[in-house]
Design a protein around this motif. Structure first.
Motif, PDB file in Angstrom:
ATOM      1  N   ALA A  16       0.832  -1.205   0.000  1.00 49.22           N
ATOM      2  CA  ALA A  16       0.000   0.000   0.000  1.00 49.22           C
ATOM      3  C   ALA A  16       0.867   1.256   0.000  1.00 49.22           C
ATOM      4  O   ALA A  16       0.517   2.258  -0.647  1.00 49.22           O
ATOM      5  CB  ALA A  16      -0.941  -0.007   1.206  1.00 49.22           C
ATOM      6  N   SER A  29      -6.615   0.169  -5.811  1.00 47.62           N
ATOM      7  CA  SER A  29      -7.707  -0.682  -5.334  1.00 47.62           C
ATOM      8  C   SER A  29      -7.169  -1.691  -4.328  1.00 47.62           C
ATOM      9  O   SER A  29      -5.967  -1.975  -4.278  1.00 47.62           O
ATOM     10  CB  SER A  29      -8.351  -1.420  -6.505  1.00 47.62           C
ATOM     11  N   VAL A  30      -8.082  -2.273  -3.565  1.00 43.61           N
ATOM     12  CA  VAL A  30      -7.712  -3.330  -2.627  1.00 43.61           C
ATOM     13  C   VAL A  30      -7.086  -4.489  -3.401  1.00 43.61           C
ATOM     14  O   VAL A  30      -6.059  -5.038  -2.986  1.00 43.61           O
ATOM     15  CB  VAL A  30      -8.940  -3.799  -1.812  1.00 43.61           C
ATOM     16  N   PHE A  44      -8.002  -9.607   2.924  1.00 42.27           N
ATOM     17  CA  PHE A  44      -7.814  -8.194   3.278  1.00 42.27           C
ATOM     18  C   PHE A  44      -8.524  -7.823   4.572  1.00 42.27           C
ATOM     19  O   PHE A  44      -7.952  -7.191   5.464  1.00 42.27           O
ATOM     20  CB  PHE A  44      -8.308  -7.291   2.140  1.00 42.27           C
ATOM     21  N   TYR A  45      -9.786  -8.212   4.693  1.00 42.59           N
ATOM     22  CA  TYR A  45     -10.595  -7.759   5.824  1.00 42.59           C
ATOM     23  C   TYR A  45     -10.234  -8.429   7.147  1.00 42.59           C
ATOM     24  O   TYR A  45     -10.727  -8.031   8.194  1.00 42.59           O
ATOM     25  CB  TYR A  45     -12.083  -7.895   5.493  1.00 42.59           C
ATOM     26  N   SER A  50     -11.331  -1.341   6.016  1.00 48.29           N
ATOM     27  CA  SER A  50     -11.669  -0.766   4.712  1.00 48.29           C
ATOM     28  C   SER A  50     -10.390  -0.317   4.006  1.00 48.29           C
ATOM     29  O   SER A  50      -9.326  -0.231   4.628  1.00 48.29           O
ATOM     30  CB  SER A  50     -12.589   0.447   4.894  1.00 48.29           C
ATOM     31  N   LYS A  51     -10.523  -0.015   2.736  1.00 44.40           N
ATOM     32  CA  LYS A  51      -9.386   0.528   1.989  1.00 44.40           C
ATOM     33  C   LYS A  51      -8.961   1.860   2.589  1.00 44.40           C
ATOM     34  O   LYS A  51      -7.765   2.130   2.736  1.00 44.40           O
ATOM     35  CB  LYS A  51      -9.734   0.713   0.509  1.00 44.40           C
ATOM     36  N   ASP A  52      -9.925   2.703   2.950  1.00 43.07           N
ATOM     37  CA  ASP A  52      -9.579   3.987   3.561  1.00 43.07           C
ATOM     38  C   ASP A  52      -8.789   3.800   4.849  1.00 43.07           C
ATOM     39  O   ASP A  52      -7.842   4.537   5.112  1.00 43.07           O
ATOM     40  CB  ASP A  52     -10.832   4.823   3.829  1.00 43.07           C
ATOM     41  N   MET A  55      -5.238   2.861   3.799  1.00 41.14           N
ATOM     42  CA  MET A  55      -4.496   3.982   3.216  1.00 41.14           C
ATOM     43  C   MET A  55      -4.230   5.085   4.247  1.00 41.14           C
ATOM     44  O   MET A  55      -3.180   5.722   4.219  1.00 41.14           O
ATOM     45  CB  MET A  55      -5.233   4.527   1.997  1.00 41.14           C
TER      46      MET A  55
END
Length: 179
Positions: A16, A29-30, A44-45, A50-52, A55
């Motif tokens: 990331a 994107s994820v 991922f989860y 979340s992606k936010d 990041m």
């Protein structure tokens, strides 16, 4: 957290970081980040909400690392001399051309207004802390803010131009303008 889970999390953060440095916090994107980490999206989860969230953590981590790096640059210097040294480091070809490391601000600031307010809060904290690193008295704070803006803008323009004579001239001109 298990060692394996911690190692996986670090791989995701590293991927990331590289994506944020190159394309900012909104665009990657994820799937892209997980693929770069050699992982599937499904996992991922288990690490991030979340992606936010990912990041934001990476953005905060990268800015903190930049401040630590700046703090190591001849801590005996203060005021104008310190800002000149930081500008020489920040506005260098090496920093412009750093694709794996470097300041995330040039690729990120344009997107922050479209992201959750937490990103702007992290940026505000970073700017305040950087300003404090660059002054020897409170009277220098406005000049330090101007110098930070000049450095970020100069690096952003130089990176956008890519390696070349005009980009090198932008770096030199920005360094000369630090007062």
């Amino acid at each position: 957290m298990s060692d394996k889970k911690a190692q996986t999390r670090e791989r995701i953060l590293a991927a990331a970081s590289a994506a944020l440095l190159q394309r900012g916090p909104a665009e990657p994107s994820v799937g892209e980040v997980m693929g770069a980490a050699g992982l599937t999206v499904g996992g991922f989860y288990a690490h991030f909400d979340s992606k936010d969230a990912l990041m934001l953590e990476v953005f905060q981590q990268m800015l903190s690392q930049r401040r630590e790096l700046i703090a190591q640059l001849d801590p005996t210097l203060a005021g104008h001399a310190r800002r000149e040294l930081v500008a020489a480091f920040y506005l260098s070809r090496k920093h412009r051309d750093a694709h794996e490391q470097g300041c995330p601000l040039p690729s990120s600031v344009g997107e922050l207004s479209r992201l959750p307010a937490d990103f702007r809060a992290v940026l505000a904290e970073h700017v305040e802390l950087m300003t404090a690193q660059l002054v020897s008295s409170p009277e220098e704070a406005n000049q330090a803010l101007a110098d930070i803006a000049l450095m970020v803008g100069g690096l952003a323009l130089a990176r956008a131009l890519g390696p070349g004579e005009l980009s090198d001239r932008v770096l030199r001109a920005a360094k000369l303008a630090i007062v």
